[in-house]
Design a protein around this motif. Sequence first.
Motif, mmCIF file in Angstrom:
data_model
loop_
_atom_site.group_PDB
_atom_site.id
_atom_site.type_symbol
_atom_site.label_atom_id
_atom_site.label_comp_id
_atom_site.label_asym_id
_atom_site.label_seq_id
_atom_site.Cartn_x
_atom_site.Cartn_y
_atom_site.Cartn_z
ATOM 1 N N GLU A 272 -16.629 28.935 35.638
ATOM 2 C CA GLU A 272 -15.362 30.034 36.126
ATOM 3 C C GLU A 272 -14.717 28.489 35.594
ATOM 4 N N PRO A 273 -14.103 28.043 34.137
ATOM 5 C CA PRO A 273 -12.864 26.796 34.892
ATOM 6 C C PRO A 273 -11.510 26.618 35.385
ATOM 7 N N ALA A 274 -11.386 27.551 36.177
ATOM 8 C CA ALA A 274 -9.926 27.995 36.473
ATOM 9 C C ALA A 274 -9.259 26.888 37.400
ATOM 10 N N LEU A 275 -10.266 26.549 38.377
ATOM 11 C CA LEU A 275 -9.958 25.786 39.390
ATOM 12 C C LEU A 275 -9.677 24.082 38.606
ATOM 13 N N ARG B 180 -25.572 30.018 26.849
ATOM 14 C CA ARG B 180 -24.862 28.339 27.382
ATOM 15 C C ARG B 180 -24.086 28.124 27.689
ATOM 16 N N ASP B 181 -22.585 27.510 28.373
ATOM 17 C CA ASP B 181 -21.496 26.857 28.121
ATOM 18 C C ASP B 181 -21.779 25.560 27.380
ATOM 19 N N TYR B 182 -21.368 25.150 26.016
ATOM 20 C CA TYR B 182 -21.539 24.303 25.738
ATOM 21 C C TYR B 182 -20.098 23.689 25.080
ATOM 22 N N LEU B 183 -19.738 22.456 26.063
ATOM 23 C CA LEU B 183 -18.626 22.019 25.596
ATOM 24 C C LEU B 183 -18.487 20.567 24.908
ATOM 25 N N HIS B 184 -17.203 20.317 24.277
ATOM 26 C CA HIS B 184 -17.385 19.025 23.135
ATOM 27 C C HIS B 184 -17.200 18.564 24.382
ATOM 28 N N VAL B 185 -17.983 17.059 23.955
ATOM 29 C CA VAL B 185 -17.761 15.985 24.323
ATOM 30 C C VAL B 185 -16.338 15.390 24.863
ATOM 31 N N CYS B 186 -16.063 15.508 24.141
ATOM 32 C CA CYS B 186 -14.203 15.032 23.780
ATOM 33 C C CYS B 186 -13.671 16.173 24.687
ATOM 34 N N GLY C 33 -15.861 28.002 29.616
ATOM 35 C CA GLY C 33 -15.562 30.063 30.488
ATOM 36 C C GLY C 33 -16.205 30.842 29.689
ATOM 37 N N ARG C 34 -17.712 30.210 28.162
ATOM 38 C CA ARG C 34 -18.011 31.416 27.684
ATOM 39 C C ARG C 34 -19.171 30.767 27.442
ATOM 40 N N GLY C 35 -19.960 31.693 27.216
ATOM 41 C CA GLY C 35 -21.236 31.640 27.148
ATOM 42 C C GLY C 35 -21.998 31.855 25.233
ATOM 43 N N TYR C 36 -22.646 30.715 24.345
ATOM 44 C CA TYR C 36 -23.102 30.776 23.466
ATOM 45 C C TYR C 36 -24.358 31.372 23.354
ATOM 46 N N SER C 37 -25.172 31.864 22.941
ATOM 47 C CA SER C 37 -26.658 31.838 22.360
ATOM 48 C C SER C 37 -27.216 31.145 21.131
ATOM 49 N N VAL C 38 -28.510 30.578 21.639
ATOM 50 C CA VAL C 38 -29.433 29.880 20.560
ATOM 51 C C VAL C 38 -29.106 29.972 18.874
ATOM 52 N N LEU C 39 -29.087 31.338 18.988
ATOM 53 C CA LEU C 39 -28.984 32.451 17.447
ATOM 54 C C LEU C 39 -27.439 31.553 16.724
#
Length: 338
Positions: free
Chosen positions: A303-306, A232-238, A265-271
């Motif tokens: 894709e966060p470019a916009l 998933r694309d985890y995003l810091h809440v701040c 713009g990038r994913g991380y796995s559960v592990l």
Amino acid sequence: MAKRILLTGGCGYIGSHICLELIEQGYQPVVLDNLSNSSTTPLQRIEQLTGQHIPFIEGDVRDEAILDHIFSTYELSATIHLAGLKSVAESVAAPIAYYQTNFGGTVALCQAMQRHRVKHFIYSSSATVYGLTAQSPIREDAPTAPASPYGQSKLMAEIALRDIAHADPQWKIAILRYFNPVGAHACGQIGEDPCGVPNNLMPYVSQVAAGKQPKIRIFGNDYPTPDGTGMRDYLHVCDLAHAHLCALRWLDGASGAKVFNLGTGRGYSVLEIIRAYEKACGHALPFQFLPRRDGDIASYHAEPALATRELRWSATRTIEDMCRDAWNWQSRNPNGYT
Ligand code: WQD
């Protein structure tokens, strides 16, 4: 005179972080929340942190009288709308509540704004509107195919907002599709406080790290991903909160309604999350592999470019920051806000 912003759902996890960011950026938030899934404790802590009073109205976004009271009492420049229901699983069991609250609530709010001629609007939407077949990196023009009443209700609200802006060019609307918000403000005073056993990965990992849950359940290790676990694309809440301030500034020069994907713009796995969290908390975290969870997909990221180009926003915090700040909140508040 600082601009007053109506923040619905401002007592929630994301809402409280936006509330703090608004104050830090010189705005004055007015918070409406029905406290169905939150308490006023985060607002009290933000008042202590900032020395600023936060006007709070307990009530439901579908209550016309309360909305008229708020818009008549405060000179509001814009609305940031987060109040709503957000559990995918719950929406399958109770779809009426989700359409009533998420779609109906947004329409009721827009009716009140129309009556009071407040037409700058930021809508909290979700990447869940892309459904289970989206190809990553996901752009804003990717097909939408919500796979749950929750996702449908968010997309229906988006469609209503686009029609409202089309009918009246005075409306300026930013529709923000969140990917996976996680972490907490570095002060450790506000954070995610899920009711009951967390459905989402990060709060569950946090509770395992704190000894409140025995072990992490990894739902599926046979996905077509490098280590077989979901990405998933985890995003810091701040970072997410900051995006709302960028969107507020964007509204001033905007026209119509526009969608923005908010992710790194990038994913991380559960592990990978587990490994990063072990570094943050300083000890190993037990886990077990279980079968895939219904409704999950292997991998998605934005894709966060916009948002970078038009909102002049990019995520800056790393996965290490997210886990460090999640652990800081969890370890300082082992029982959440209680
Ligand atoms: C992330 C990954 C799971 C829990 C949800 C909603 C979405 C949005 C964000 C509102 C997946 C795996 C999870 C666990 C696990 N909410 N996982 N063990 O499902 O991507 O998105 O939250 O807008 O609408 O669907 O997030 O944190 O639940 O799952 O292995 O105990 O972690 O399979 O790969 P998700 P999540």
